[in-house]
Design a protein around this motif. Structure first.
Motif, PDB file in Angstrom:
ATOM      1  N   ALA A  78      -2.299   1.906  -0.552  1.00 29.49           N
ATOM      2  CA  ALA A  78      -1.100   2.057  -0.393  1.00 29.49           C
ATOM      3  C   ALA A  78      -0.862   3.651   0.208  1.00 29.49           C
ATOM      4  O   ALA A  78      -0.153   3.829   1.026  1.00 29.49           O
ATOM      5  N   GLN A  79      -1.545   4.446  -0.519  1.00 27.74           N
ATOM      6  CA  GLN A  79      -1.513   5.875   0.064  1.00 27.74           C
ATOM      7  C   GLN A  79      -2.067   6.048   1.429  1.00 27.74           C
ATOM      8  O   GLN A  79      -1.329   6.928   2.151  1.00 27.74           O
ATOM      9  N   VAL A  80      -2.987   5.408   1.690  1.00 27.87           N
ATOM     10  CA  VAL A  80      -3.525   5.572   3.054  1.00 27.87           C
ATOM     11  C   VAL A  80      -2.823   5.037   3.939  1.00 27.87           C
ATOM     12  O   VAL A  80      -2.366   5.752   5.059  1.00 27.87           O
TER      13      VAL A  80
ATOM     14  N   LYS B 160      -3.524  -1.525  -4.591  1.00 27.55           N
ATOM     15  CA  LYS B 160      -2.110  -0.955  -5.103  1.00 27.55           C
ATOM     16  C   LYS B 160      -1.870   0.314  -4.774  1.00 27.55           C
ATOM     17  O   LYS B 160      -0.741   0.763  -4.475  1.00 27.55           O
ATOM     18  N   GLU B 161      -2.943   1.143  -5.310  1.00 22.43           N
ATOM     19  CA  GLU B 161      -2.717   2.747  -5.281  1.00 22.43           C
ATOM     20  C   GLU B 161      -3.355   3.382  -4.201  1.00 22.43           C
ATOM     21  O   GLU B 161      -2.648   4.121  -3.133  1.00 22.43           O
ATOM     22  N   GLN B 162      -4.585   3.082  -4.055  1.00 24.38           N
ATOM     23  CA  GLN B 162      -5.344   3.890  -2.863  1.00 24.38           C
ATOM     24  C   GLN B 162      -4.956   3.591  -1.400  1.00 24.38           C
ATOM     25  O   GLN B 162      -4.779   4.499  -0.747  1.00 24.38           O
TER      26      GLN B 162
ATOM     27  N   SER C 291      -6.356  -1.796  -8.435  1.00 22.16           N
ATOM     28  CA  SER C 291      -6.173  -0.433  -8.349  1.00 22.16           C
ATOM     29  C   SER C 291      -6.399  -0.041  -6.850  1.00 22.16           C
ATOM     30  O   SER C 291      -5.491   0.721  -6.369  1.00 22.16           O
TER      31      SER C 291
ATOM     32  N   ASP D  43       0.598   4.725   3.564  1.00 24.94           N
ATOM     33  CA  ASP D  43       1.778   5.746   3.854  1.00 24.94           C
ATOM     34  C   ASP D  43       1.490   7.027   4.606  1.00 24.94           C
ATOM     35  O   ASP D  43       2.349   7.271   5.553  1.00 24.94           O
ATOM     36  N   GLU D  44       0.260   7.498   4.507  1.00 23.48           N
ATOM     37  CA  GLU D  44      -0.054   8.590   4.933  1.00 23.48           C
ATOM     38  C   GLU D  44      -0.222   8.289   6.606  1.00 23.48           C
ATOM     39  O   GLU D  44       0.132   9.193   7.557  1.00 23.48           O
TER      40      GLU D  44
ATOM     41  N   ARG E  71       3.169   8.525   8.364  1.00 23.28           N
ATOM     42  CA  ARG E  71       3.715   9.645   8.481  1.00 23.28           C
ATOM     43  C   ARG E  71       3.180  10.256   9.538  1.00 23.28           C
ATOM     44  O   ARG E  71       3.679  11.408  10.117  1.00 23.28           O
TER      45      ARG E  71
END
Length: 120
Positions: free
Chosen positions: A96-98, A92-94, A89, A100-101, A104
């Motif tokens: 990946a968010q880091v 794959k999730e946390q 988790s 992506d941010e 950006r």
């Protein structure tokens, strides 16, 4: 155990998460019994079927096992299963968010890796 009755996460899933947390924190060890459906439902005023649904999620995952007439117990593999689940988790999730941010915000890969290494 704490439950958010107004939150987005269904109560049965919160039951599963709370038991997972207890196992991960060492409150419920391998081979030990977790609180009964009746105990949780009475203490937190939750429908017993809802509590059972959450516990059955953990049975399906192999974290808990039912012992007829005795209750639910943490399996020998329960803790390892939860660690593996949480690692997947996180990756794959946390994480990946880091990433992506960071993209950006224009943070370069090398800078992000350096920050991770410094923090680790």
């Amino acid at each position: 155990m704490t439950f958010d009755f107004d939150g987005a996460l269904p109560i049965y899933m919160q039951v599963a998460v709370q038991i997972e947390e207890g196992i991960l924190q060492g409150s419920f060890k391998e081979g030990e019994q977790v609180p009964s459906t009746t105990e949780i439902s009475k203490r937190f005023n939750i429908n017993p079927a809802t509590v059972l649904k959450g516990m059955n999620l953990l049975v399906t995952e192999g974290v808990l096992e039912k012992r007829r007439g005795l209750g639910m117990f943490v399996t020998a593999e329960g803790l390892d299963i939860l660690y593996k689940k949480r690692k997947e988790s996180f990756l794959k999730e946390q994480l990946a968010q880091v990433i992506d941010e960071a993209k950006r915000l224009g943070i370069e890969k090398d800078d992000l890796l350096r920050i991770i290494e410094e923090g680790y």
